[in-house]
Write a protein that holds these residues in place. Structure first.
Motif, short mmCIF file in Angstrom:
data_model
loop_
_atom_site.label_atom_id
_atom_site.label_comp_id
_atom_site.label_asym_id
_atom_site.label_seq_id
_atom_site.Cartn_x
_atom_site.Cartn_y
_atom_site.Cartn_z
N VAL A 184 -7.07 1.76 1.28
CA VAL A 184 -6.95 0.32 1.51
C VAL A 184 -6.69 0.07 3.00
CG1 VAL A 184 -4.45 0.25 1.08
CG2 VAL A 184 -5.85 -1.78 0.62
N SER A 185 -7.12 -1.10 3.48
CA SER A 185 -6.86 -1.50 4.86
C SER A 185 -5.82 -2.61 4.90
CB SER A 185 -8.15 -1.99 5.53
OG SER A 185 -9.06 -0.93 5.72
N LEU A 186 -5.03 -2.62 5.96
CA LEU A 186 -3.98 -3.62 6.15
C LEU A 186 -4.41 -4.58 7.26
CD1 LEU A 186 -2.60 -1.22 4.65
CD2 LEU A 186 -0.49 -1.82 5.86
N PHE A 187 -4.72 -5.81 6.89
CA PHE A 187 -5.27 -6.78 7.83
C PHE A 187 -4.32 -7.07 8.98
CE2 PHE A 187 -5.82 -11.19 9.24
CZ PHE A 187 -7.15 -11.20 9.59
N ASP A 188 -3.07 -7.36 8.68
CA ASP A 188 -2.11 -7.75 9.71
C ASP A 188 -1.62 -6.56 10.52
OD1 ASP A 188 -1.82 -10.65 8.84
OD2 ASP A 188 -1.24 -9.60 7.01
N ALA A 189 -1.51 -5.41 9.87
CA ALA A 189 -0.92 -4.24 10.52
C ALA A 189 -1.92 -3.43 11.33
CB ALA A 189 -0.28 -3.34 9.48
N GLY A 190 -3.21 -3.59 11.05
CA GLY A 190 -4.20 -2.76 11.73
C GLY A 190 -4.08 -1.31 11.32
N GLU A 191 -3.95 -1.06 10.00
CA GLU A 191 -3.77 0.30 9.50
C GLU A 191 -4.70 0.55 8.31
OE1 GLU A 191 0.31 1.05 8.52
OE2 GLU A 191 1.05 0.46 10.50
N ILE A 192 -4.89 1.83 8.00
CA ILE A 192 -5.54 2.28 6.77
C ILE A 192 -4.56 3.18 6.04
CG2 ILE A 192 -7.38 3.74 5.82
CD1 ILE A 192 -9.16 2.85 8.15
N TRP A 193 -4.42 2.96 4.73
CA TRP A 193 -3.56 3.81 3.90
C TRP A 193 -4.40 4.49 2.83
CZ3 TRP A 193 1.71 1.15 2.35
CH2 TRP A 193 2.40 0.76 3.52
N THR A 194 -4.09 5.77 2.56
CA THR A 194 -4.63 6.43 1.38
C THR A 194 -3.50 6.56 0.35
OG1 THR A 194 -4.15 8.65 2.27
CG2 THR A 194 -6.33 7.72 2.71
N LEU A 195 -3.85 6.33 -0.91
CA LEU A 195 -2.88 6.35 -2.00
C LEU A 195 -3.28 7.43 -3.00
CD1 LEU A 195 -2.75 2.47 -2.58
CD2 LEU A 195 -1.38 3.84 -0.99
N ASP A 196 -2.51 8.49 -3.05
CA ASP A 196 -2.78 9.63 -3.92
C ASP A 196 -2.09 9.41 -5.26
OD1 ASP A 196 -3.02 12.05 -5.20
OD2 ASP A 196 -2.31 13.27 -3.52
N MET A 197 -2.89 9.34 -6.34
CA MET A 197 -2.35 9.04 -7.66
C MET A 197 -2.28 10.26 -8.57
SD MET A 197 -1.43 5.94 -7.64
CE MET A 197 -1.14 5.76 -9.41
N THR A 198 -2.31 11.46 -8.00
CA THR A 198 -2.29 12.65 -8.84
C THR A 198 -0.89 13.02 -9.32
OG1 THR A 198 -2.18 14.04 -6.85
CG2 THR A 198 -4.36 13.61 -7.79
N GLY A 199 0.14 12.56 -8.64
CA GLY A 199 1.52 12.87 -9.03
C GLY A 199 2.16 11.75 -9.82
N LYS A 200 3.48 11.88 -10.05
CA LYS A 200 4.20 10.86 -10.80
C LYS A 200 4.37 9.59 -9.97
CE LYS A 200 6.78 14.00 -13.81
NZ LYS A 200 8.14 14.44 -14.27
N LYS A 201 4.47 9.75 -8.64
CA LYS A 201 4.56 8.60 -7.75
C LYS A 201 3.40 8.64 -6.75
CE LYS A 201 9.61 8.11 -7.88
NZ LYS A 201 10.86 8.07 -7.05
N PRO A 202 2.92 7.49 -6.31
CA PRO A 202 1.82 7.50 -5.34
C PRO A 202 2.23 8.18 -4.03
CG PRO A 202 2.14 5.31 -6.29
CD PRO A 202 3.31 6.13 -6.71
N GLY A 203 1.37 9.06 -3.55
CA GLY A 203 1.57 9.65 -2.23
C GLY A 203 0.84 8.82 -1.20
N ILE A 204 1.53 8.43 -0.14
CA ILE A 204 0.97 7.50 0.84
C ILE A 204 0.78 8.19 2.18
CG2 ILE A 204 1.29 5.32 2.07
CD1 ILE A 204 3.10 4.43 -0.26
N GLU A 205 -0.42 8.09 2.74
CA GLU A 205 -0.71 8.57 4.08
C GLU A 205 -1.15 7.37 4.91
OE1 GLU A 205 -0.77 11.36 7.04
OE2 GLU A 205 -0.37 11.84 4.93
N ARG A 206 -0.49 7.17 6.08
CA ARG A 206 -0.76 6.00 6.91
C ARG A 206 -1.52 6.40 8.17
NH1 ARG A 206 4.69 2.30 6.78
NH2 ARG A 206 3.34 1.03 8.13
N TYR A 207 -2.53 5.60 8.50
CA TYR A 207 -3.29 5.78 9.73
C TYR A 207 -3.12 4.50 10.54
CZ TYR A 207 -5.32 9.64 7.13
OH TYR A 207 -5.49 10.78 6.39
N ARG A 208 -2.42 4.60 11.66
CA ARG A 208 -2.06 3.42 12.44
C ARG A 208 -3.03 3.18 13.59
NH1 ARG A 208 2.86 5.81 10.85
NH2 ARG A 208 4.36 4.34 9.92
N ASP A 209 -2.95 1.96 14.13
CA ASP A 209 -3.72 1.59 15.33
C ASP A 209 -5.21 1.85 15.16
OD1 ASP A 209 -1.32 0.88 16.66
OD2 ASP A 209 -0.99 2.99 17.16
N ILE A 210 -5.76 1.41 14.05
CA ILE A 210 -7.19 1.65 13.79
C ILE A 210 -8.07 0.58 14.44
CG2 ILE A 210 -6.63 2.75 11.60
CD1 ILE A 210 -7.93 0.10 10.35
#
Length: 409
Positions: A184-210
């Motif tokens: 997903v992309s963040l309009f206001d933040a200028g970031e892209i996040w990946t959301l890993d749903m393989t575990g019990k909780k989502p794993g989040i990886e953030r890519y800033r200043d895109i």
């Protein structure tokens, strides 16, 4: 066997005369009403959003007909639709934050929830278990079970603004990717996040200043490249999901250098981008152009002048044609680009305010919604012959069930 026929008739008459007969009769009547009154597959079904009435037109692409109208879906002014793996259920994302599950065989709503104040689309996971919704208000992503729409995860998209204060960003460009993940992309933040749903909780990886104000995004058909368009500046942001450690790369950063951008009346949609052969075709923000990039190195190869500001730039399934529709005030026209020559070969006028196009699975037809003409036009994509005109109430998005088997759609 026929000597028992009188006995069978007598048994049937007894059953009909019994106290259970009204219940039995009513069940039989229910089973034969509505769009499920004939045995039907789902492969040639689809829905057309009727935004003025908050309804869906259930359509059959083989017969080119409207089967039914499904009402009660709320604000569909910017609605999108995803399908379950078996193509039976449609998940409708409404602008009012509504998430609605619709049974295409019965033509009925099975579940509906209001999960936010304002949402802008969603995605279904690779295994079909999760439905993710991108929210404007409050900013974030919510993930639900596709079985019963129970909440699985609530992910606020927080970031620090220029003043060091914590804010929540609008989310856009939400897609599913292989591995049961979402991006997903963040309009206001200028970031892209990946959301890993393989575990019990989502794993989040953030890519800033895109880049400034990512407004929408796409995923390549093989699930490798996630590309976000930038509204605040020229160019796009590319994340290679096969090599996420390389981070986000800027591509096509200079296509509008030194040129004044026109007022943008409608944001382009990157979900309808096109890949044909070794090239990708993108709408140019604020310009009357389609950009053609070489997918080997993502360099700009050609700028194709078109009728207006492109909204959707879509490839016919065989990649021989690119179909383009446009923003106001040029939105009564659709143009067709031949991918071999890179030239426009046809200009059509399907009606007033063309909003969306959708190809049948093998590309022999294209369905086009003309909102202000209250109809859907169906064309033969080889001859450009008009095949049908179907009435609809302010039609917008068109979604066919073959999307259930495509990454990101």
């Amino acid at each position: 066997m026929w000597k028992f026929k009188p006995l069978l008739i007598a048994v049937a008459m007894t059953l009909l005369a019994s106290p259970q007969a009204p219940t039995l009769a009513s069940e039989l009547t229910l089973a034969t009403k509505g769009p499920a009154d004939v045995l039907r597959g789902t492969g040639d079904l689809g829905v057309v959003v009727e935004r003025a009435t908050g309804s869906l037109a259930l359509v059959n692409t083989s017969d080119r007909e409207i089967i039914n109208h499904i009402e009660g879906l709320g604000d569909l002014s910017h609605a999108s639709v995803k399908f379950s793996r078996d193509e039976r259920y449609a998940f409708v994302f409404g602008r009012d934050g509504g998430l609605t599950k619709v049974d295409l065989l019965t033509g009925r709503i099975t579940q509906r929830i209001i999960q936010s104040g304002n949402s802008i689309g969603g995605a279904i996971s690779q295994d079909g278990r999760y439905i993710a919704v991108a929210n404007y208000e409050p900013g974030g992503v919510k993930i639900f079970s596709s079985d019963d729409l129970t909440l699985v995860a609530d992910i606020p998209t927080t970031y620090e603004d220029k003043n060091g204060e914590t804010q929540r960003s609008k989310t856009v460009g939400l897609v599913d990717v292989p591995g049961n993940d979402f991006v997903v992309s963040l309009f206001d933040a200028g970031e892209i996040w990946t959301l890993d749903m393989t575990g019990k909780k989502p794993g989040i990886e953030r890519y800033r200043d895109i880049g400034e104000k990512p407004y929408d995004a796409l995923i390549s058909p093989n699930g490798r490249y996630y590309i976000a368009g930038l509204f605040g500046e020229d160019g796009l942001a590319k994340l290679d999901l096969w090599h996420p450690e390389k981070g986000v790369e800027r591509i096509l950063p200079d296509y509008g250098r030194g040129e004044k951008r026109l007022p943008v009346y409608k944001m382009p949609h990157l979900e309808g981008w096109a890949i044909a052969g070794d090239h990708a075709y993108f709408p140019a923000v604020g310009r009357h152009e389609v950009l053609m990039a070489n997918t080997a190195d993502w360099s700009l190869e050609k700028r194709i002048p078109v009728h207006g500001q492109p909204v959707f730039v879509m490839s016919r399934p065989d990649e021989r044609q690119i179909w383009v529709n446009f923003a106001h005030p040029d939105n009564d026209v659709v143009q067709v680009i031949d991918t071999r020559s890179g030239e426009i070969v046809k200009t059509l006028e399907p009606g007033k305010s063309v909003l969306h196009m959708e190809f049948t699975p093998r590309g022999e037809q294209v369905w086009i919604s003309a909102r202000d003409s209250d109809h859907i036009k169906v064309y033969d994509t080889e001859t450009f012959e008009e095949l049908a005109t179907l009435p609809a109430e302010s039609p917008s998005g068109i979604f066919f069930t073959d999307r259930a088997h495509k990454i990101g759609l």
